[in-house]
Design a protein around this motif. Sequence first.
Motif, PDB file in Angstrom:
ATOM      1  N   VAL A 272       0.840  -1.204   0.000  1.00 50.82           N
ATOM      2  CA  VAL A 272       0.000   0.000   0.000  1.00 50.82           C
ATOM      3  C   VAL A 272       0.878   1.258   0.000  1.00 50.82           C
ATOM      4  CG1 VAL A 272      -1.742   1.303   1.264  1.00 50.82           C
ATOM      5  CG2 VAL A 272      -1.893  -1.185   1.171  1.00 50.82           C
TER       6      VAL A 272
ATOM      7  N   SER B 192      -8.263   2.152  -0.110  1.00 49.77           N
ATOM      8  CA  SER B 192      -9.425   1.823   0.712  1.00 49.77           C
ATOM      9  C   SER B 192     -10.594   1.355  -0.151  1.00 49.77           C
ATOM     10  CB  SER B 192      -9.842   3.048   1.533  1.00 49.77           C
ATOM     11  OG  SER B 192     -11.033   2.786   2.240  1.00 49.77           O
ATOM     12  N   LYS B 193     -11.289   0.349   0.329  1.00 48.38           N
ATOM     13  CA  LYS B 193     -12.487  -0.132  -0.371  1.00 48.38           C
ATOM     14  C   LYS B 193     -13.697   0.749  -0.078  1.00 48.38           C
ATOM     15  CE  LYS B 193     -10.954  -4.963  -0.432  1.00 48.38           C
ATOM     16  NZ  LYS B 193     -11.256  -6.344  -0.013  1.00 48.38           N
TER      17      LYS B 193
ATOM     18  N   THR C 256      -9.386  -0.036   8.755  1.00 45.93           N
ATOM     19  CA  THR C 256      -9.884  -1.085   9.655  1.00 45.93           C
ATOM     20  C   THR C 256      -8.963  -1.278  10.859  1.00 45.93           C
ATOM     21  OG1 THR C 256      -8.765  -2.696   8.230  1.00 45.93           O
ATOM     22  CG2 THR C 256     -11.118  -2.328   7.843  1.00 45.93           C
TER      23      THR C 256
ATOM     24  N   THR D 291      -0.621   5.160   5.585  1.00 46.53           N
ATOM     25  CA  THR D 291      -1.034   4.172   4.586  1.00 46.53           C
ATOM     26  C   THR D 291      -1.634   2.941   5.254  1.00 46.53           C
ATOM     27  OG1 THR D 291       1.166   3.146   4.549  1.00 46.53           O
ATOM     28  CG2 THR D 291       0.753   4.945   2.992  1.00 46.53           C
TER      29      THR D 291
ATOM     30  N   PRO E 130      -4.494   0.629   6.821  1.00 43.86           N
ATOM     31  CA  PRO E 130      -5.927   0.469   6.524  1.00 43.86           C
ATOM     32  C   PRO E 130      -6.809   1.080   7.608  1.00 43.86           C
ATOM     33  CG  PRO E 130      -4.743  -1.591   6.202  1.00 43.86           C
ATOM     34  CD  PRO E 130      -3.782  -0.653   6.858  1.00 43.86           C
TER      35      PRO E 130
END
Length: 517
Positions: free
Chosen positions: A199, A290-291, A264, A260, A262
């Motif tokens: 990432v 990111s989703k 989550t 960087t 996530p």
Amino acid sequence: MSAFDVRDLLEAAGRSGGHRPGSSHPGGQGAAALPAMPPAEALAPPSPPAFLSPVVLAGCVRVVEFVLIAALGVGVHAVQLTGIVPLSPRYLTATLGIAALAVLLLQAAGAYRMTAFRALTSGALRLLGAWCLAFLLVAAVMVFAKVADHYSRIWLATFFAGGLAALVAERFALVALVGAQMQRGHFDRRTAIVGGGAVAEDLIRALDAQAESGVRIVGVFDDRGDMRSDTVVAGYPKLGSVNDLVAYARTTRLDLIIFTIPITAEDRILQMLAKLWVLPIDIRLSAQASKLRLRPRAYSYLGSVPVLDVFDKPMADWDIVAKSLFDRVVGLAMLVTLAPVMLGVALAVRLTSPGPVLFRQKRYGFNNELIEVYKFRSMYVNQSDAGAAKLVTRDDPRVTPVGRFIRRTSLDELPQLFNVIKGELSLVGPRPHALQAKAANTLYDQVVDGYFARHKVKPGITGWAQVNGWRGETDTSDKIQKRVEHDLHYIENWSILLDIKIMLATPVSLFRTKNAY
């Protein structure tokens, strides 16, 4: 700060076993063991001094070009039409109208972006198009208003040709200036990446591919051990852990931190932010991988790379300019006005006790920088306490008779106007504390979580805490806690109007405070 409240962040980090930001280390972190590697400062490239920000530069160029065009119009009239056609309001209106319209059209054409300041070729067509369109529009207005015959065609033609030549010459000089400054790194946003792996590599490559973003990556910081974190990420070295990043930001210029990690990994992010929020630096969370997909307006952008804003510097761009001008102009006026009072205090100090008139003391300034603050000496020379290891109390025998009066009335602080003129202090801001200042025999930063966040702005001669009664002796932890709370309120709500309000309230507050000795 833009995403969540500092206190919520600290509470969340505390619940998750995070770091306690208020510690004995000047950077705001405790004595955690550091990785066995060269310090980040040794690996970092030289830190150039801050120059005008791109936003301020663009504003200055707008003003310069407006004045240049308007002056040229008046100058052409003076050369060609003096003694023939007077400089009537009609000509002045046309001149100012052309200047204003040209600046607006240059703005619309993107001629005030940094890319246009870097190379004349990229903005030449925009410059020509905006200038020609400005004259076409003015000519159309003159024709439809049936006033074209009232203007000299020679004046208009010379104004058009001379204005274009002047703008091109000015842009050549601007490109040369910006190019020289960019080679020194003055317009770069020096950026640290937090986190590693694929990432981080993707983000770094995306930023490196966009020169117009103005981002200059200085290195990568990762709290994971070397077994899980590469020492080089996309060509940039790993400079240490997040603890190292705090120390790095204290010793070299850093403008931006990008996570960087996530979204989550909430607990991990909060623990890191609990260490970093005390720094006067923009902090962003990369949204590239990111989703989670939000509306485009929910993001800010570095070039075309989307990021989520987490913390913003309290002051940036024109805010810094405005506060600096306010400090210097008002500070100089106060210095001149109060010169007789300062002379009287200096004589009283000199004639009533042996020793120097001024007392110099090291204190924490902006971003924990050490500065030397000036005060009128209020103690006997052989009992002076430069480190403030012991608080001054009521009837303290170390304080001279004159010293008691000038401390009570804060006249001893007046020499700090010289610190303001030098740019080390502001007129209004969190008061600078001595290095060993204590509350209930405990160092301030060990008493208050996030104590060093008060150094996100320059300290001041007076502040929000002082005008609200939190001035003088700090014999209990509650008193320094209240001071810091008021300081953080000031930082989060700063404005020139608030500074003026505090300045006006300061003389009144001096008579209300009972614990200043």
